[in-house]
Motif scaffolding. Structure first.
Motif, PDB file in Angstrom:
ATOM      1  N   MET A  56      87.068  -5.869 120.881  1.00 40.22           N
ATOM      2  CA  MET A  56      86.002  -6.672 121.451  1.00 40.22           C
ATOM      3  C   MET A  56      84.832  -6.673 120.467  1.00 40.22           C
ATOM      4  N   SER A  57      84.315  -7.841 120.205  1.00 40.94           N
ATOM      5  CA  SER A  57      83.207  -7.923 119.252  1.00 40.94           C
ATOM      6  C   SER A  57      81.931  -7.354 119.871  1.00 40.94           C
ATOM      7  N   ASN A  58      81.008  -6.998 119.002  1.00 49.85           N
ATOM      8  CA  ASN A  58      79.739  -6.440 119.465  1.00 49.85           C
ATOM      9  C   ASN A  58      78.968  -7.421 120.335  1.00 49.85           C
ATOM     10  N   LYS A  59      79.053  -8.717 119.979  1.00 45.81           N
ATOM     11  CA  LYS A  59      78.318  -9.725 120.748  1.00 45.81           C
ATOM     12  C   LYS A  59      78.845  -9.826 122.179  1.00 45.81           C
ATOM     13  N   VAL A  60      80.161  -9.824 122.329  1.00 49.78           N
ATOM     14  CA  VAL A  60      80.758  -9.920 123.664  1.00 49.78           C
ATOM     15  C   VAL A  60      80.430  -8.670 124.467  1.00 49.78           C
ATOM     16  N   TYR A  61      80.555  -7.504 123.827  1.00 51.65           N
ATOM     17  CA  TYR A  61      80.249  -6.247 124.503  1.00 51.65           C
ATOM     18  C   TYR A  61      78.796  -6.215 124.952  1.00 51.65           C
ATOM     19  N   PHE A  62      77.891  -6.628 124.078  1.00 52.54           N
ATOM     20  CA  PHE A  62      76.475  -6.642 124.415  1.00 52.54           C
ATOM     21  C   PHE A  62      76.213  -7.589 125.579  1.00 52.54           C
ATOM     22  N   LYS A  63      76.845  -8.756 125.559  1.00 53.53           N
ATOM     23  CA  LYS A  63      76.637  -9.733 126.632  1.00 53.53           C
ATOM     24  C   LYS A  63      77.113  -9.167 127.966  1.00 53.53           C
ATOM     25  N   LYS A  64      78.281  -8.519 127.969  1.00 54.33           N
ATOM     26  CA  LYS A  64      78.786  -7.936 129.209  1.00 54.33           C
ATOM     27  C   LYS A  64      77.883  -6.802 129.682  1.00 54.33           C
ATOM     28  N   SER A  65      77.396  -5.993 128.756  1.00 54.08           N
ATOM     29  CA  SER A  65      76.492  -4.902 129.128  1.00 54.08           C
ATOM     30  C   SER A  65      75.200  -5.449 129.707  1.00 54.08           C
ATOM     31  N   ALA A  66      74.643  -6.470 129.078  1.00 54.05           N
ATOM     32  CA  ALA A  66      73.397  -7.071 129.556  1.00 54.05           C
ATOM     33  C   ALA A  66      73.590  -7.676 130.939  1.00 54.05           C
ATOM     34  N   GLN A  67      74.752  -8.313 131.146  1.00 54.56           N
ATOM     35  CA  GLN A  67      75.027  -8.899 132.457  1.00 54.56           C
ATOM     36  C   GLN A  67      75.141  -7.813 133.525  1.00 54.56           C
ATOM     37  N   GLN A  68      75.783  -6.706 133.186  1.00 49.09           N
ATOM     38  CA  GLN A  68      75.935  -5.613 134.137  1.00 49.09           C
ATOM     39  C   GLN A  68      74.580  -4.994 134.486  1.00 49.09           C
ATOM     40  N   ILE A  69      73.727  -4.833 133.484  1.00 46.67           N
ATOM     41  CA  ILE A  69      72.385  -4.283 133.704  1.00 46.67           C
ATOM     42  C   ILE A  69      71.579  -5.214 134.606  1.00 46.67           C
ATOM     43  N   ALA A  70      71.662  -6.511 134.343  1.00 47.82           N
ATOM     44  CA  ALA A  70      70.929  -7.481 135.159  1.00 47.82           C
ATOM     45  C   ALA A  70      71.430  -7.459 136.600  1.00 47.82           C
ATOM     46  N   LYS A  71      72.749  -7.359 136.770  1.00 50.38           N
ATOM     47  CA  LYS A  71      73.312  -7.307 138.123  1.00 50.38           C
ATOM     48  C   LYS A  71      72.822  -6.065 138.861  1.00 50.38           C
ATOM     49  N   SER A  72      72.838  -4.925 138.183  1.00 52.16           N
ATOM     50  CA  SER A  72      72.357  -3.680 138.798  1.00 52.16           C
ATOM     51  C   SER A  72      70.885  -3.777 139.165  1.00 52.16           C
ATOM     52  N   ALA A  73      70.095  -4.384 138.289  1.00 51.42           N
ATOM     53  CA  ALA A  73      68.662  -4.534 138.563  1.00 51.42           C
ATOM     54  C   ALA A  73      68.429  -5.405 139.785  1.00 51.42           C
ATOM     55  N   ARG A  74      69.201  -6.475 139.899  1.00 49.14           N
ATOM     56  CA  ARG A  74      69.048  -7.355 141.073  1.00 49.14           C
ATOM     57  C   ARG A  74      69.407  -6.614 142.356  1.00 49.14           C
ATOM     58  N   LEU A  75      70.472  -5.831 142.321  1.00 43.58           N
ATOM     59  CA  LEU A  75      70.860  -5.074 143.506  1.00 43.58           C
ATOM     60  C   LEU A  75      69.796  -4.042 143.874  1.00 43.58           C
ATOM     61  N   GLU A  76      69.253  -3.342 142.884  1.00 43.89           N
ATOM     62  CA  GLU A  76      68.213  -2.343 143.142  1.00 43.89           C
ATOM     63  C   GLU A  76      66.938  -2.989 143.658  1.00 43.89           C
ATOM     64  N   ALA A  77      66.648  -4.196 143.200  1.00 45.62           N
ATOM     65  CA  ALA A  77      65.414  -4.882 143.625  1.00 45.62           C
ATOM     66  C   ALA A  77      65.443  -5.215 145.107  1.00 45.62           C
ATOM     67  N   ARG A  78      66.628  -5.298 145.666  1.00 45.82           N
ATOM     68  CA  ARG A  78      66.736  -5.599 147.100  1.00 45.82           C
ATOM     69  C   ARG A  78      66.328  -4.415 147.967  1.00 45.82           C
ATOM     70  N   ILE A  79      66.364  -3.239 147.389  1.00 46.45           N
ATOM     71  CA  ILE A  79      66.002  -2.032 148.134  1.00 46.45           C
ATOM     72  C   ILE A  79      64.504  -1.807 147.945  1.00 46.45           C
ATOM     73  N   THR A  80      63.762  -1.829 149.037  1.00 50.43           N
ATOM     74  CA  THR A  80      62.324  -1.616 148.941  1.00 50.43           C
ATOM     75  C   THR A  80      62.051  -0.131 148.709  1.00 50.43           C
ATOM     76  N   PRO A  81      60.924   0.196 148.103  1.00 51.29           N
ATOM     77  CA  PRO A  81      60.593   1.615 147.910  1.00 51.29           C
ATOM     78  C   PRO A  81      60.592   2.392 149.221  1.00 51.29           C
TER      79      PRO A  81
END
Length: 69
Positions: free
Chosen positions: A1-26
């Motif tokens: 897997m190229s670095n670009k594809v790996y980075f894109k998948k990692s960035a997408q996973q991070i964004a997905k996790s951030a969106r899920l966490e944002a739904r939980i209020t402090p």
């Protein structure tokens, strides 16, 4: 897997996790239920903390020394 594809998948996973966490209020994430007695004990400890023991002070000094502070 190229670095670009790996980075894109990692960035997408991070964004997905951030969106899920944002739904939980402090309040939902940080809320603890204490009895009246425990509330008073907690407030007292915050307002009048105990004097640090010699062991705690020496541990803090070692930590600061190791961390270059």
């Amino acid at each position: 897997m190229s670095n670009k594809v790996y980075f894109k998948k990692s960035a997408q996973q991070i964004a997905k996790s951030a969106r899920l966490e944002a739904r939980i209020t402090p309040e939902q994430k940080e809320l603890i239920n204490l009895s009246r007695r425990d509330q008073e004990f907690f407030a007292e400890a915050l307002l009048n903390p105990p004097v640090p023991s010699e062991k705690l002070r020496s541990s803090a000094q070692r930590y600061k020394k190791r961390m270059g502070r």
